[in-house]
Design an enzyme around this catalytic site. Structure first.
Site, mmCIF file in Angstrom:
data_model
loop_
_atom_site.group_PDB
_atom_site.id
_atom_site.type_symbol
_atom_site.label_atom_id
_atom_site.label_comp_id
_atom_site.label_asym_id
_atom_site.label_seq_id
_atom_site.Cartn_x
_atom_site.Cartn_y
_atom_site.Cartn_z
ATOM 1 N N SER A 59 -18.131 104.141 -8.202
ATOM 2 C CA SER A 59 -16.681 104.084 -8.364
ATOM 3 C C SER A 59 -16.027 103.439 -7.159
ATOM 4 O O SER A 59 -16.540 103.499 -6.047
ATOM 5 C CB SER A 59 -16.148 105.501 -8.547
ATOM 6 O OG SER A 59 -14.788 105.429 -8.833
ATOM 7 N N LYS A 72 -19.457 110.714 -13.584
ATOM 8 C CA LYS A 72 -18.597 109.530 -13.442
ATOM 9 C C LYS A 72 -17.570 109.482 -14.581
ATOM 10 O O LYS A 72 -16.394 109.152 -14.374
ATOM 11 C CB LYS A 72 -19.450 108.260 -13.432
ATOM 12 C CG LYS A 72 -18.661 106.938 -13.526
ATOM 13 C CD LYS A 72 -17.802 106.739 -12.310
ATOM 14 C CE LYS A 72 -17.016 105.453 -12.211
ATOM 15 N NZ LYS A 72 -16.817 104.581 -13.309
ATOM 16 N N HIS A 89 -14.955 112.008 -13.882
ATOM 17 C CA HIS A 89 -14.139 111.434 -12.816
ATOM 18 C C HIS A 89 -13.073 110.514 -13.407
ATOM 19 O O HIS A 89 -11.900 110.577 -13.054
ATOM 20 C CB HIS A 89 -15.056 110.683 -11.843
ATOM 21 C CG HIS A 89 -14.368 109.665 -10.995
ATOM 22 N ND1 HIS A 89 -13.994 108.425 -11.480
ATOM 23 C CD2 HIS A 89 -13.973 109.684 -9.702
ATOM 24 C CE1 HIS A 89 -13.402 107.750 -10.523
ATOM 25 N NE2 HIS A 89 -13.380 108.483 -9.432
ATOM 26 N N ASN A 90 -13.469 109.652 -14.320
ATOM 27 C CA ASN A 90 -12.503 108.722 -14.915
ATOM 28 C C ASN A 90 -11.450 109.461 -15.738
ATOM 29 O O ASN A 90 -10.276 109.091 -15.722
ATOM 30 C CB ASN A 90 -13.217 107.692 -15.797
ATOM 31 C CG ASN A 90 -13.940 106.653 -14.969
ATOM 32 O OD1 ASN A 90 -14.281 106.898 -13.816
ATOM 33 N ND2 ASN A 90 -14.177 105.500 -15.546
ATOM 34 N N GLU A 125 -9.055 110.912 -13.409
ATOM 35 C CA GLU A 125 -8.200 109.817 -12.918
ATOM 36 C C GLU A 125 -7.038 109.577 -13.911
ATOM 37 O O GLU A 125 -5.884 109.429 -13.505
ATOM 38 C CB GLU A 125 -9.066 108.569 -12.768
ATOM 39 C CG GLU A 125 -8.356 107.336 -12.280
ATOM 40 C CD GLU A 125 -9.316 106.155 -12.202
ATOM 41 O OE1 GLU A 125 -10.428 106.307 -11.645
ATOM 42 O OE2 GLU A 125 -8.970 105.073 -12.717
#
Ligand code: 2AM
Length: 491
Positions: free
Chosen positions: A131, A185, A188-189, A192
């Site tokens: 990232s 991941k 995480h996105n 976000e």
């Protein structure tokens, strides 16, 4: 032939790949570069990589021959069939214990499958979240590797030196088994998406609610960036709001309000639905983008549907701005609570030993959601690696209690104004549901039993001869029909 010199190979010389190679080179590693279109290897060596230790390879065979054992090869190619195709091409040249690393945007089920397939052949596979975009790849990304656990000691030094560093600690640690790196991941996105939506709602309230101009909102965000909200996204929001077009108007006010999405937020929401975990904030963030996308329909609706008359704010403006900061903070705590609940649930289901403290640590730098707050999450999981939810941790428990009054005032006021706060509101609804010993699911169960004979269980302490403990009970609610429960039919 001379002894191999390459510490690691990288396939895929698009911008991310090139930058990651240059970064690893800076950290002292000899990288061997390969690309399907081999002219890009020569271009790269003659330009960006000129004067570095980077080596080129013009075939997969040459790439493998130039790598020290166990070979480590990172794929940074388009997610999907290209990854499988390269794995297939590599296999004839790999030996037991060699490691294939996929650093692309792969969906985690593919990484689970690839780990199993390669391990069955005596090879090791790592699916790593990478990232931070091009900038991160060049100067220090957040790296989230998971997969064959035996691969970690061999790649640890390269990965931890290449990643971003915060207070001398690498934003990279071993995540867990099989597809967990890409899973983390993905979450995480999703997080976000949630963080961005929360900031957008705060901006909307400040602008349309309090009537504050962008330049002043920028100052508010700059102040917030010195407190509990200190983060990359708050910082860039202040910069964006300060950025004027040539005519002196804030550029942001000229940007069409239709949000795009590449789909990883949606993946997280789908994963949450599949896992049966209430990750409501990320869900709302995805839906808010969907609603934004139907601009033309919204324009038509705005002509025929009226909201409340927006009264000017008569209260203490600074107090309200402070409340908004707390509302944003509390909602963010809920979003991360939900994200970690999702990871916990999936880890249980897929039997992953997830490194939760490490996950928060990996996100502390090098990526879009980097923030001081993540250090507090790491601390919470370091204190108790089996923490049920962040809200049980003392630090976060105190923080949400402190934030609660302001959080409620902000949402109440936004409702009166008719300003949508899907993320703030869903966070508060989750919070109120989560802290409720009793929720109205008793009525849902009664309805299900009434119309579908789906049965229910009795509340502890309310047992009687008709309502027996631990039994699936069906009641004849209408006095008509039989007493057969749904499980007795084979529909
Ligand atoms: P290329 O330069 O040969 O197109 C990002 O697109 C990277 O993924 C590039 O290095 C690109 O290689 C590679 N890539 C994309 N699709 C591919 C495929 N089907 N097979 C191999 N490499 C691919």
């Amino acid at each position: 032939m001379s002894a191999p010199v390459g510490d690691i190979g990288l396939i895929g010389l698009a911008v991310m790949g090139q930058n990651l190679i240059l970064n690893m080179n800076d950290k002292g590693f000899t990288v061997v570069a390969y690309n399907r279109t081999t002219s890009k290897v020569d271009d790269f060596l003659a330009n960006e990589a000129k004067g570095t230790k980077v080596q080129g390879a013009h075939s997969i065979q040459e790439l493998c021959a130039k790598l020290k054992r166990p070979r480590k090869i990172i794929l940074l190619v388009k997610a999907g069939p290209a990854v499988d195709s390269f794995i297939q091409q590599l296999e004839p040249y790999l030996e037991k214990g060699d490691i294939v690393i996929d650093g692309g945007n792969s969906h985690y089920p593919d990484s689970i499958r690839r780990t199993k397939e390669l391990e069955a052949k005596g090879l090791l596979f790592v699916g790593s979240g990478v990232s931070g975009g091009e900038e991160g790849a060049r100067h220090g990304p957040s790296l989230m590797p998971g997969g064959s656990t035996a691969a970690w000691p061999a790649i640890k030094e390269i990965f931890q030196k290449t990643s971003a560093q915060v207070n001398g600690e690498p934003c990279c640690d071993w995540v867990g088994e099989t597809g967990s790196g890409h899973y983390v991941k993905m979450v995480h996105n999703g997080i976000e998406y949630g963080d961005m939506q929360l900031i957008a709602e705060a901006y909307d309230i400040l602008k349309r609610g309090l009537g504050i101009h962008e330049s002043e909102i920028a100052d508010i965000f700059t102040t917030w960036n010195k407190g509990v909200l200190d983060s990359f996204l708050i910082e860039i929001t202040a910069n964006i709001l300060k950025f004027n077009d040539d005519d002196g108007e804030p550029l942001v006010t000229k940007i069409l309000d239709k949000a795009g999405q590449k789909g990883t937020g949606k993946w997280t929401a789908i994963a949450a639905l599949d896992a049966g975990t209430a990750v409501t904030l990320i869900g709302e963030a995805v839906f808010a983008r969907c609603l934004s996308a139907i601009k033309e329909e919204r324009v038509r609706a705005s002509k025929v549907i009226n909201g409340p008359q927006r009264e000017p704010f008569r209260g203490d403006k600074q107090q309200f701005i402070d409340d908004l900061e707390q509302a944003l903070y509390a909602s963010k705590i809920i979003s991360y609570t939900q994200g970690f609940m999702l990871m916990r649930e999936t880890a249980k289901e897929l039997e992953w030993n997830l490194n939760y403290a490490g996950v928060a640590g990996m996100w502390r730098g090098g990526c879009i959601i980097k923030s001081v707050f993540l250090g507090d999450i790491t601390a919470a999981y370091e204190k108790n690696k089996d923490l049920e939810s962040l809200l049980f941790d003392d630090f976060f428990n105190k923080a949400v209690h402190k934030a609660q009054p302001g959080w409620r005032r902000v949402i109440a006021q936004a409702c009166l104004w008719g300003i949508p706060t899907p993320a703030f509101s869903t966070a508060l609804a989750f919070f109120d549901g989560y802290r409720s010993e009793v929720v109205p699911a008793n009525l849902l169960q009664a309805q299900r039993d009434y119309f579908g004979a789906h049965t229910f269980r009795v509340m502890p302490g309310k047992e009687n001869p008709r309502l027996l403990k631990g039994r699936d009970i069906h009641i004849n609610w209408t006095g008509r029909g039989g007493n057969v429960s749904a499980s007795s039919y084979s529909a």
